[in-house]
Design a protein around this motif. Sequence first.
Motif, PDB file in Angstrom:
ATOM      1  N   GLN A 171    -103.112 -30.954   1.540  1.00 54.91           N
ATOM      2  CA  GLN A 171    -101.927 -31.470   0.862  1.00 54.91           C
ATOM      3  C   GLN A 171    -101.789 -30.801  -0.615  1.00 54.91           C
ATOM      4  O   GLN A 171    -100.777 -30.862  -1.202  1.00 54.91           O
ATOM      5  N   PHE A 172    -102.968 -29.893  -0.912  1.00 52.42           N
ATOM      6  CA  PHE A 172    -102.751 -29.537  -2.427  1.00 52.42           C
ATOM      7  C   PHE A 172    -101.792 -28.795  -2.785  1.00 52.42           C
ATOM      8  O   PHE A 172    -100.814 -28.985  -3.988  1.00 52.42           O
ATOM      9  N   ASP A 173    -101.346 -27.562  -2.060  1.00 50.24           N
ATOM     10  CA  ASP A 173    -100.215 -26.789  -2.273  1.00 50.24           C
ATOM     11  C   ASP A 173     -98.958 -27.503  -2.266  1.00 50.24           C
ATOM     12  O   ASP A 173     -97.938 -27.206  -3.071  1.00 50.24           O
ATOM     13  N   ASP A 174     -98.858 -28.418  -1.480  1.00 49.27           N
ATOM     14  CA  ASP A 174     -97.432 -29.308  -1.406  1.00 49.27           C
ATOM     15  C   ASP A 174     -97.343 -29.925  -2.525  1.00 49.27           C
ATOM     16  O   ASP A 174     -96.132 -30.164  -3.168  1.00 49.27           O
ATOM     17  N   PHE A 175     -98.243 -30.644  -2.953  1.00 51.91           N
ATOM     18  CA  PHE A 175     -98.373 -31.629  -4.243  1.00 51.91           C
ATOM     19  C   PHE A 175     -98.142 -30.717  -5.405  1.00 51.91           C
ATOM     20  O   PHE A 175     -97.484 -31.289  -6.241  1.00 51.91           O
ATOM     21  N   ILE A 176     -98.579 -29.641  -5.332  1.00 55.90           N
ATOM     22  CA  ILE A 176     -98.728 -28.560  -6.625  1.00 55.90           C
ATOM     23  C   ILE A 176     -97.034 -28.503  -6.576  1.00 55.90           C
ATOM     24  O   ILE A 176     -96.508 -28.493  -7.680  1.00 55.90           O
ATOM     25  N   ALA A 177     -96.524 -28.109  -5.724  1.00 55.98           N
ATOM     26  CA  ALA A 177     -95.183 -27.534  -5.788  1.00 55.98           C
ATOM     27  C   ALA A 177     -94.370 -28.628  -6.135  1.00 55.98           C
ATOM     28  O   ALA A 177     -93.495 -28.903  -6.808  1.00 55.98           O
ATOM     29  N   PHE A 178     -94.856 -30.034  -5.627  1.00 59.57           N
ATOM     30  CA  PHE A 178     -93.849 -31.261  -5.951  1.00 59.57           C
ATOM     31  C   PHE A 178     -94.051 -31.785  -7.447  1.00 59.57           C
ATOM     32  O   PHE A 178     -93.091 -31.987  -8.169  1.00 59.57           O
ATOM     33  N   CYS A 179     -95.355 -31.517  -7.829  1.00 62.58           N
ATOM     34  CA  CYS A 179     -95.423 -31.857  -9.494  1.00 62.58           C
ATOM     35  C   CYS A 179     -94.757 -30.991 -10.192  1.00 62.58           C
ATOM     36  O   CYS A 179     -94.053 -31.473 -11.364  1.00 62.58           O
ATOM     37  N   ASN A 180     -94.588 -29.558  -9.813  1.00 56.63           N
ATOM     38  CA  ASN A 180     -93.802 -28.646 -10.937  1.00 56.63           C
ATOM     39  C   ASN A 180     -94.234 -28.798 -12.198  1.00 56.63           C
ATOM     40  O   ASN A 180     -93.244 -28.835 -12.848  1.00 56.63           O
ATOM     41  N   LEU A 181     -95.479 -28.781 -12.525  1.00 56.37           N
ATOM     42  CA  LEU A 181     -95.912 -28.967 -14.057  1.00 56.37           C
ATOM     43  C   LEU A 181     -95.433 -27.843 -14.767  1.00 56.37           C
ATOM     44  O   LEU A 181     -96.084 -26.728 -14.232  1.00 56.37           O
ATOM     45  N   PRO A 182     -94.938 -27.747 -15.713  1.00 54.17           N
ATOM     46  CA  PRO A 182     -94.701 -26.408 -16.569  1.00 54.17           C
ATOM     47  C   PRO A 182     -96.106 -26.079 -17.266  1.00 54.17           C
ATOM     48  O   PRO A 182     -96.957 -26.746 -17.481  1.00 54.17           O
ATOM     49  N   ASP A 183     -96.143 -24.689 -17.139  1.00 58.29           N
ATOM     50  CA  ASP A 183     -97.164 -23.967 -17.742  1.00 58.29           C
ATOM     51  C   ASP A 183     -97.773 -24.397 -19.090  1.00 58.29           C
ATOM     52  O   ASP A 183     -98.716 -24.807 -19.593  1.00 58.29           O
ATOM     53  N   HIS A 184     -96.601 -24.634 -19.942  1.00 61.59           N
ATOM     54  CA  HIS A 184     -96.702 -25.080 -21.294  1.00 61.59           C
ATOM     55  C   HIS A 184     -97.344 -26.517 -21.410  1.00 61.59           C
ATOM     56  O   HIS A 184     -98.300 -26.752 -22.419  1.00 61.59           O
ATOM     57  N   PHE A 185     -96.929 -27.417 -20.599  1.00 62.89           N
ATOM     58  CA  PHE A 185     -97.454 -28.668 -20.680  1.00 62.89           C
ATOM     59  C   PHE A 185     -99.258 -28.602 -20.263  1.00 62.89           C
ATOM     60  O   PHE A 185     -99.853 -29.387 -20.620  1.00 62.89           O
ATOM     61  N   ILE A 186     -99.302 -27.918 -19.117  1.00 62.29           N
ATOM     62  CA  ILE A 186    -100.974 -27.892 -18.767  1.00 62.29           C
ATOM     63  C   ILE A 186    -101.610 -27.146 -19.803  1.00 62.29           C
ATOM     64  O   ILE A 186    -102.660 -27.604 -20.055  1.00 62.29           O
ATOM     65  N   LEU A 187    -100.945 -26.233 -20.448  1.00 60.48           N
ATOM     66  CA  LEU A 187    -101.929 -25.572 -21.326  1.00 60.48           C
ATOM     67  C   LEU A 187    -102.166 -26.489 -22.672  1.00 60.48           C
ATOM     68  O   LEU A 187    -103.104 -26.383 -23.449  1.00 60.48           O
ATOM     69  N   HIS A 188    -101.232 -27.345 -23.024  1.00 58.85           N
ATOM     70  CA  HIS A 188    -101.129 -28.234 -24.353  1.00 58.85           C
ATOM     71  C   HIS A 188    -101.248 -29.441 -24.220  1.00 58.85           C
ATOM     72  O   HIS A 188    -101.489 -30.302 -25.370  1.00 58.85           O
ATOM     73  N   ALA A 189    -101.094 -30.034 -23.315  1.00 62.15           N
ATOM     74  CA  ALA A 189    -101.429 -31.540 -22.949  1.00 62.15           C
ATOM     75  C   ALA A 189    -102.729 -32.020 -22.840  1.00 62.15           C
ATOM     76  O   ALA A 189    -103.687 -31.375 -22.976  1.00 62.15           O
ATOM     77  N   THR A 190    -102.937 -33.360 -23.607  1.00 62.99           N
ATOM     78  CA  THR A 190    -104.195 -33.744 -23.742  1.00 62.99           C
ATOM     79  C   THR A 190    -104.672 -34.336 -22.155  1.00 62.99           C
ATOM     80  O   THR A 190    -104.031 -34.344 -21.421  1.00 62.99           O
ATOM     81  N   GLU A 191    -106.142 -34.569 -22.304  1.00 57.11           N
ATOM     82  CA  GLU A 191    -106.461 -35.093 -20.823  1.00 57.11           C
ATOM     83  C   GLU A 191    -105.622 -36.170 -20.256  1.00 57.11           C
ATOM     84  O   GLU A 191    -105.508 -36.371 -19.362  1.00 57.11           O
ATOM     85  N   TYR A 192    -105.452 -37.155 -21.246  1.00 57.75           N
ATOM     86  CA  TYR A 192    -104.918 -38.463 -20.716  1.00 57.75           C
ATOM     87  C   TYR A 192    -103.535 -37.936 -20.533  1.00 57.75           C
ATOM     88  O   TYR A 192    -102.925 -38.760 -19.517  1.00 57.75           O
TER      89      TYR A 192
END
Length: 244
Positions: free
Chosen positions: A199-220
């Motif tokens: 289910q990982f690939d489907d969930f990744i596509a569903f999340c659609n997290l922006p690169d900038h968010f992944i790179l700069h967001a805190t763990e929380y």
Amino acid sequence: MIKRITIAVFAFLSCLLTRAQQKEEKMNVTGKVIGDNTIVLNRVMIVNKNTGSGTYVGIDGSFSISITKTDTIMFAYSGYRTTKISFKDSTYKSEYLLAVKMDPLTYQLKEISVYPVKKLSDVQREIEQMEARKKRVPRVEGANAFASPVTALYERFSKMEQSKRKVAELENEDMKKNVLKDLFRIYIKYDIIDLNDDQFDDFIAFCNLPDHFILHATEYELVEAVKARYAKFVEMNDYVRHKH
């Protein structure tokens, strides 16, 4: 004519009587039970399917039972396929000697992949590498375009340069997916989400997290974002299942 018919009827009835007698007449069956690679099997259960009676073979795998011609005999042993033997269509004999071969049970299991769960610090380093790699994607900068418009146009429309950019973008996308999958495995370990690898690939596509968010967001912030999208993902998939 009547005499011939009488003789034929008598012969037919005699045949039926003989068969009926043979069906009820006892047969003695002896033999030995062996498993894979001719290994002798002991404590094999022998069950008469017709009468429901049963017994066990000896410690050397040998047995001796008395049955009728219409009986079906079953040999059962843990880890092996049940073997059935019937003499219904065989020529009647008072004695039979058998070597009963039992085959081990086999199971075809679905192939699975096992992935180690990384530490959060390792995933954080992967995110940093992802950011560094993203900066190396070939691109035409505005300043360079003004300084050398011919070079800028060449790089923008050159097939080779386009291919380089496309390859770099695809590599970055793969790296992003791998980083997210490592994060998901950590979240699954701590019961934050519940997914399987399929289910990982489907969930990744569903999340659609922006690169900038992944790179700069805190763990929380990452945990809360994934939790929120996971709840929606489960809700949507439940709706689709119920709809169909």
